[in-house]
Structures are given as structure tokens and as C-alpha cells.
Enzyme design. Structure first.
Site, PDB file in Angstrom:
ATOM      1  N   GLN A  84       0.756  -1.262   0.117  1.00  0.00           N
ATOM      2  CA  GLN A  84      -0.184  -0.120  -0.072  1.00  0.00           C
ATOM      3  C   GLN A  84       0.891   1.277  -0.005  1.00  0.00           C
ATOM      4  O   GLN A  84       0.368   2.390  -0.130  1.00  0.00           O
ATOM      5  CB  GLN A  84      -0.714   0.035   1.345  1.00  0.00           C
ATOM      6  CG  GLN A  84      -1.731  -1.121   1.450  1.00  0.00           C
ATOM      7  CD  GLN A  84      -2.352  -1.256   2.802  1.00  0.00           C
ATOM      8  OE1 GLN A  84      -3.407  -0.478   2.917  1.00  0.00           O
ATOM      9  NE2 GLN A  84      -2.063  -2.055   3.630  1.00  0.00           N
ATOM     10  N   VAL A  86       3.439   4.108  -0.829  1.00  0.00           N
ATOM     11  CA  VAL A  86       3.805   5.081  -2.071  1.00  0.00           C
ATOM     12  C   VAL A  86       5.324   5.561  -1.893  1.00  0.00           C
ATOM     13  O   VAL A  86       5.892   6.289  -2.958  1.00  0.00           O
ATOM     14  CB  VAL A  86       2.976   6.573  -2.234  1.00  0.00           C
ATOM     15  CG1 VAL A  86       1.512   5.822  -2.255  1.00  0.00           C
ATOM     16  CG2 VAL A  86       3.115   7.216  -0.991  1.00  0.00           C
ATOM     17  N   HIS A 119      -1.181   1.426  -4.074  1.00  0.00           N
ATOM     18  CA  HIS A 119      -1.773   2.974  -4.032  1.00  0.00           C
ATOM     19  C   HIS A 119      -1.097   4.107  -4.615  1.00  0.00           C
ATOM     20  O   HIS A 119      -1.228   5.095  -4.554  1.00  0.00           O
ATOM     21  CB  HIS A 119      -1.976   3.204  -2.296  1.00  0.00           C
ATOM     22  CG  HIS A 119      -2.964   2.584  -1.491  1.00  0.00           C
ATOM     23  ND1 HIS A 119      -3.060   2.482  -0.333  1.00  0.00           N
ATOM     24  CD2 HIS A 119      -4.018   1.925  -2.089  1.00  0.00           C
ATOM     25  CE1 HIS A 119      -4.081   1.785   0.140  1.00  0.00           C
ATOM     26  NE2 HIS A 119      -4.860   1.456  -1.159  1.00  0.00           N
ATOM     27  N   GLY A 191       3.033  -4.764   8.886  1.00  0.00           N
ATOM     28  CA  GLY A 191       2.934  -3.016   9.127  1.00  0.00           C
ATOM     29  C   GLY A 191       1.867  -2.465   8.410  1.00  0.00           C
ATOM     30  O   GLY A 191       1.950  -1.374   8.034  1.00  0.00           O
TER      31      GLY A 191
HETATM   32  C1  BJW Z   1       4.583  -1.055  12.359  1.00  0.00           C
HETATM   33  C2  BJW Z   1       5.934  -0.605  12.765  1.00  0.00           C
HETATM   34  C3  BJW Z   1       6.961  -1.332  12.585  1.00  0.00           C
HETATM   35  C4  BJW Z   1       4.247   0.773  13.120  1.00  0.00           C
HETATM   36  N1  BJW Z   1       6.978  -2.582  12.041  1.00  0.00           N
HETATM   37  N2  BJW Z   1       4.617  -2.447  11.824  1.00  0.00           N
HETATM   38  C5  BJW Z   1     -16.122   1.491   4.933  1.00  0.00           C
HETATM   39  C6  BJW Z   1     -15.662   0.184   4.854  1.00  0.00           C
HETATM   40  C7  BJW Z   1     -14.973  -0.229   3.882  1.00  0.00           C
HETATM   41  C8  BJW Z   1     -14.349   0.601   3.071  1.00  0.00           C
HETATM   42  C9  BJW Z   1     -14.696   2.104   3.096  1.00  0.00           C
HETATM   43  C10 BJW Z   1     -15.531   2.497   4.266  1.00  0.00           C
HETATM   44  N3  BJW Z   1     -15.868   3.815   4.217  1.00  0.00           N
HETATM   45  C11 BJW Z   1     -15.094   4.147   3.149  1.00  0.00           C
HETATM   46  C12 BJW Z   1     -14.339   3.251   2.514  1.00  0.00           C
HETATM   47  C13 BJW Z   1     -13.510   3.407   1.415  1.00  0.00           C
HETATM   48  C14 BJW Z   1     -11.966   3.671   1.881  1.00  0.00           C
HETATM   49  C15 BJW Z   1     -11.522   3.118   3.161  1.00  0.00           C
HETATM   50  O1  BJW Z   1     -11.208   2.033   3.135  1.00  0.00           O
HETATM   51  N4  BJW Z   1     -11.697   3.975   4.320  1.00  0.00           N
HETATM   52  C16 BJW Z   1     -11.589   3.323   5.474  1.00  0.00           C
HETATM   53  C17 BJW Z   1     -10.571   4.079   6.279  1.00  0.00           C
HETATM   54  C18 BJW Z   1     -12.677   3.164   6.259  1.00  0.00           C
HETATM   55  N5  BJW Z   1     -11.265   3.338   0.695  1.00  0.00           N
HETATM   56  C19 BJW Z   1     -11.018   3.920  -0.536  1.00  0.00           C
HETATM   57  O2  BJW Z   1     -11.768   5.175  -0.486  1.00  0.00           O
HETATM   58  C20 BJW Z   1     -10.339   3.345  -1.595  1.00  0.00           C
HETATM   59  N6  BJW Z   1     -11.003   3.630  -2.693  1.00  0.00           N
HETATM   60  C21 BJW Z   1     -12.195   2.757  -2.829  1.00  0.00           C
HETATM   61  O3  BJW Z   1     -12.871   2.192  -1.921  1.00  0.00           O
HETATM   62  O4  BJW Z   1     -12.471   3.141  -3.948  1.00  0.00           O
HETATM   63  C22 BJW Z   1     -14.041   2.520  -4.128  1.00  0.00           C
HETATM   64  C23 BJW Z   1     -14.228   3.210  -5.734  1.00  0.00           C
HETATM   65  C24 BJW Z   1     -14.838   2.198  -6.638  1.00  0.00           C
HETATM   66  C25 BJW Z   1     -15.140   2.668  -7.718  1.00  0.00           C
HETATM   67  C26 BJW Z   1     -15.130   4.071  -8.236  1.00  0.00           C
HETATM   68  C27 BJW Z   1     -14.522   4.947  -7.103  1.00  0.00           C
HETATM   69  C28 BJW Z   1     -14.367   4.628  -5.795  1.00  0.00           C
HETATM   70  C29 BJW Z   1      -9.136   3.981  -1.650  1.00  0.00           C
HETATM   71  C30 BJW Z   1      -8.029   4.232  -0.427  1.00  0.00           C
HETATM   72  C31 BJW Z   1      -7.039   4.958  -0.540  1.00  0.00           C
HETATM   73  C32 BJW Z   1      -6.166   5.067   0.560  1.00  0.00           C
HETATM   74  N7  BJW Z   1      -5.363   6.246   0.140  1.00  0.00           N
HETATM   75  C33 BJW Z   1      -4.055   6.401   1.228  1.00  0.00           C
HETATM   76  C34 BJW Z   1      -3.073   7.421   0.820  1.00  0.00           C
HETATM   77  C35 BJW Z   1      -2.335   7.177  -0.360  1.00  0.00           C
HETATM   78  C36 BJW Z   1      -1.373   8.408  -0.705  1.00  0.00           C
HETATM   79  C37 BJW Z   1      -0.528   8.977   0.374  1.00  0.00           C
HETATM   80  O5  BJW Z   1       0.420   7.969   0.939  1.00  0.00           O
HETATM   81  O6  BJW Z   1      -0.758  10.039   0.798  1.00  0.00           O
HETATM   82  O7  BJW Z   1      -3.172   5.138   1.437  1.00  0.00           O
HETATM   83  S1  BJW Z   1      -4.799   6.587   2.944  1.00  0.00           S
HETATM   84  C38 BJW Z   1      -3.192   5.607   3.691  1.00  0.00           C
HETATM   85  O8  BJW Z   1      -3.763   4.535   4.511  1.00  0.00           O
HETATM   86  C39 BJW Z   1      -2.642   5.267   2.442  1.00  0.00           C
HETATM   87  C40 BJW Z   1      -1.943   3.808   3.206  1.00  0.00           C
HETATM   88  O9  BJW Z   1      -1.695   3.112   1.982  1.00  0.00           O
HETATM   89  C41 BJW Z   1      -3.414   3.371   3.845  1.00  0.00           C
HETATM   90  C42 BJW Z   1      -3.181   2.426   4.612  1.00  0.00           C
HETATM   91  O10 BJW Z   1      -2.627   2.722   5.804  1.00  0.00           O
HETATM   92  P1  BJW Z   1      -1.308   1.406   6.428  1.00  0.00           P
HETATM   93  O11 BJW Z   1      -0.600   1.306   5.357  1.00  0.00           O
HETATM   94  O12 BJW Z   1      -2.126   0.212   6.860  1.00  0.00           O
HETATM   95  O13 BJW Z   1      -0.898   2.576   7.744  1.00  0.00           O
HETATM   96  P2  BJW Z   1      -1.422   2.871   9.153  1.00  0.00           P
HETATM   97  O14 BJW Z   1      -0.581   4.063   9.476  1.00  0.00           O
HETATM   98  O15 BJW Z   1      -2.846   2.743   9.243  1.00  0.00           O
HETATM   99  O16 BJW Z   1      -0.902   1.536   9.754  1.00  0.00           O
HETATM  100  C43 BJW Z   1       0.493   1.456  10.185  1.00  0.00           C
HETATM  101  C44 BJW Z   1       0.742   0.178  11.066  1.00  0.00           C
HETATM  102  O17 BJW Z   1       2.224  -0.205  11.047  1.00  0.00           O
HETATM  103  C45 BJW Z   1      -0.179  -0.118  12.311  1.00  0.00           C
HETATM  104  O18 BJW Z   1      -0.819  -0.993  12.536  1.00  0.00           O
HETATM  105  C46 BJW Z   1       1.090  -0.187  13.251  1.00  0.00           C
HETATM  106  O19 BJW Z   1       0.978  -0.697  14.548  1.00  0.00           O
HETATM  107  C47 BJW Z   1       2.182  -0.697  12.454  1.00  0.00           C
HETATM  108  N8  BJW Z   1       3.420  -0.347  12.841  1.00  0.00           N
HETATM  109  N9  BJW Z   1       5.440   0.568  13.178  1.00  0.00           N
HETATM  110  C48 BJW Z   1       5.683  -3.297  11.683  1.00  0.00           C
HETATM  111  N10 BJW Z   1       8.250  -1.009  12.996  1.00  0.00           N
END
Ligand code: BJW
Ligand code: ZN
Length: 249
Positions: A84, A86, A119, A191
Site C-alpha cells: 500500500q 507510495v 496505492h 505493518g
Molecule cells: C509497524 C511498525 C513497525 C508501526 N513494524 N509494523 C467503510 C468500509 C469499507 C471501506 C470504506 C468504508 N468507508 C469508506 C471506505 C473506502 C475507503 C476506506 O477503506 N476507508 C476506511 C479508512 C474506512 N477506501 C477507499 O476510499 C479506497 N478506494 C475505494 O474504496 O474506491 C471505491 C471506488 C470504486 C469505484 C469508483 C470509485 C471509488 C482508496 C483508499 C486509498 C487510501 N489512500 C491512502 C493515501 C495514499 C497516498 C498517500 O500516501 O498520501 O493510502 S490513505 C493511507 O492509508 C495510505 C495507506 O496506504 C493506507 C493504509 O495505511 P497503512 O499502510 O495500513 O498505515 P497505518 O498508519 O494505518 O498503519 C501502520 C501500521 O504499522 C499500524 O498497524 C502500526 O501498528 C504498524 N507499525 N510501526 C511493523 N516498525
């Protein structure tokens, strides 16, 4: 094996995560910066933030977890990566591993085709007018709207080629990721808070199609209760020993 990674794998490289203490969403509102509406409203502000993140990442390098994933020895299990992130650190580690392999080191000769950045990439732009995508690493001048980067092909306003909330993921990319998830015996989840869809579903698809989930995260996540093994530790601390008990020797 499908390796699904999130921001936590890059935490030990100095890249901030999104959620949790020190996470980007503690200081910034996602809806002001990581949505198409935010970009339409104020592209200068959004580019300023992405430019600053690029600058901060310029000094970040892959850590032991990225290297262990990239350096696996040839032969089974085949390993594919859906990230995920970038930040480009998996690709950077793959490049290093390929150069090592070329001189007989511990790297792999497999190319980057087994890596999906679902992403997008902070170091690629997409034209808001003609859709042209290009690698882009130049500094961003976000002083005024007129100074923002423009398309070489048509002059249109460029945007970061990342997937914002409410945007669909590239159907080919996420389609391939789901195929990998369906055919994987194991989804190794490293992560990620596993709250963002559809990424988090990759792991549950592996489970539903008869595979297992193994998780590495210092904190529990919604996937923890479904995981066969859940390791409370950091990526760089745990992943190298899991993938190569000899430590690459
Ligand atoms: C460690 C550590 C160490 C710490 N070692 N580990 C309700 C239900 C389901 C879905 C939805 C909903 N409401 C809305 C939605 C949809 C939405 C979504 O999922 N929202 C939820 C938040 C509720 N999703 C979307 O909008 C997606 N698109 C979509 O659904 O499209 C539908 C569609 C279809 C057709 C037409 C039109 C639309 C798109 C999602 C895009 C996410 N974008 C981002 C930004 C990217 C660009 C940028 O970087 O600026 O992506 S948001 C951000 O979150 C980024 C990440 O890739 C993503 C995930 O985060 P990640 O990687 O999990 O990070 P963290 O910080 O959350 O977690 C870090 C973890 O590491 C923690 O657990 C720590 O404990 C751990 N950690 N240190 C190992 N050393
Ligand atoms: Zn264009």
C-alpha cells in the site's frame, strides 16, 4: 506467498505511518489532503504536503525487512508483494538485490514484476487533463498555483499518482493483487492497520480460498483474530529471520 505491506514496514526507515502515535493523520486531516475534492479545492496546498513528504523521504532507505523480502533465495516459495506504500522502498530494495545477484551476492534475479504498488507512487505524476503518467522526482515548487508541475504532453495540471480516499484503485493492479491473494498459500501481512479497503481484503481472500494469514505488527489489527500466527514485533526486527533464517549468509 503474498506479502501485503503497509506504512509500518517503512517506519524503521524513518517514513511516518498514517495512524497511531506520530502518524500523519494525527497532524493532518486526510480529507484536506488525500481526497480528489481536496485537490480540486486547493491543489497548491495538496502539492505542498506531497512535496514535503517527498523531500523527507529523499533521505530514507530500505530497511532490513524490505531487503529480506527482496533478497529471498530463488525457488519455492514464490513470493509476491502487494504494497500500500507510495514510498518506493520495496522497488529500491529490489534494485539493490538485483545488483547484488549480478555479482554473486545474496540477492535475487527476479525483477520488479512481482511487486504491485496498489496505492501508486509518490515519485510519479498523472496529468489531470490527459492522464499521462511519468516518473517525477524533481522538487515541487508549490509557492503559487502557477508554479505547480505541468504536463509535458498537454500543459495540464499534474497531480501525484497516488490513490486518494474515494478513488478507485487501478483495476488491472488490484485485479492482479486479488489473483495473487486467491492463489497464495500464505498472506504475510506486515505493518498495516488493515482498515483501508480494498487492500485489507487481500488477506481475507487468501483465508477464504484456503490459505493462511501470518501477521507482523507491534499492535493488534482487525486481521489478528483471523491470523494463524500473529507476531507482536517490528518489521525489521522479525521479517528477516522469518524469510531467511540464515540471515542471507
Ligand atoms: C509497524 C511498525 C513497525 C508501526 N513494524 N509494523 C467503510 C468500509 C469499507 C471501506 C470504506 C468504508 N468507508 C469508506 C471506505 C473506502 C475507503 C476506506 O477503506 N476507508 C476506511 C479508512 C474506512 N477506501 C477507499 O476510499 C479506497 N478506494 C475505494 O474504496 O474506491 C471505491 C471506488 C470504486 C469505484 C469508483 C470509485 C471509488 C482508496 C483508499 C486509498 C487510501 N489512500 C491512502 C493515501 C495514499 C497516498 C498517500 O500516501 O498520501 O493510502 S490513505 C493511507 O492509508 C495510505 C495507506 O496506504 C493506507 C493504509 O495505511 P497503512 O499502510 O495500513 O498505515 P497505518 O498508519 O494505518 O498503519 C501502520 C501500521 O504499522 C499500524 O498497524 C502500526 O501498528 C504498524 N507499525 N510501526 C511493523 N516498525
Ligand atoms: Zn497532459
Amino acid at each position: 506467498m503474498l506479502v501485503l505491506t503497509g506504512a509500518g514496514i517503512s517506519a524503521e526507515s524513518g517514513v511516518p505511518t498514517f495512524r497511531g502515535s506520530g502518524g500523519l493523520w494525527r497532524s493532518y486531516r486526510a480529507e484536506d489532503l488525500a481526497t480528489p475534492e481536496a485537490f480540486a479545492r486547493d491543489p497548491r496546498l495538496v502539492w505542498e504536503w506531497y512535496g514535503a513528504r517527498r523531500d523527507a523521504m529523499a533521505s530514507c532507505e530500505p530497511n532490513a525487512a524490505h531487503h529480506a523480502i527482496a533478497r529471498r533465495r530463488p525457488g519455492p516459495p514464490a513470493l509476491r508483494i502487494a504494497t500500500q506504500n507510495v514510498d518506493g522502498l520495496h522497488a529500491a530494495a529490489a534494485g539493490i538485490a538485483a545488483r547484488e545477484a549480478a555479482v554473486g551476492g545474496p540477492g535475487t534475479t527476479e525483477d520488479a514484476t512481482s511487486l504491485l504498488e496498489i496505492h501508486g507512487s509518490l515519485f510519479r505524476t498523472r496529468c489531470t487533463a490527459c492522464g499521462d503518467r511519468r516518473d517525477h522526482r524533481d522538487p515541487i515548487d508549490a509557492a503559487t498555483e502557477a508554479s505547480l508541475p505541468r504536463c509535458l504532453a498537454c500543459g495540464g495540471l499534474l497531480r501525484p499518482d497516488v490513490v486518494w480516499f474515494g478513488e478507485a484503485l487501478d483495476p488491472d493492479v488490484i485485479g492482479t493483487a486479488f489473483e495473487w491473494a486467491e492463489t497464495a498459500d500464505v498472506c504475510l501481512v506486515v505493518g498495516t492497520s488493515a482498515v483501508v479497503q480494498p487492500a485489507a481484503s487481500l488477506a481475507t481472500v487468501t483465508l477464504e480460498t484456503g490459505g493462511a494469514i501470518i501477521e507482523v505488527n507491534p499492535e493488534p489489527t482487525p486481521l489478528t483474530r483471523m491470523a494463524s500466527v500473529s507476531i507482536r514485533g517490528t518489521a525489521a526486527g522479525c521479517v528477516p529471520a522469518m524469510l531467511d533464517p540464515d540471515g542471507g549468509r
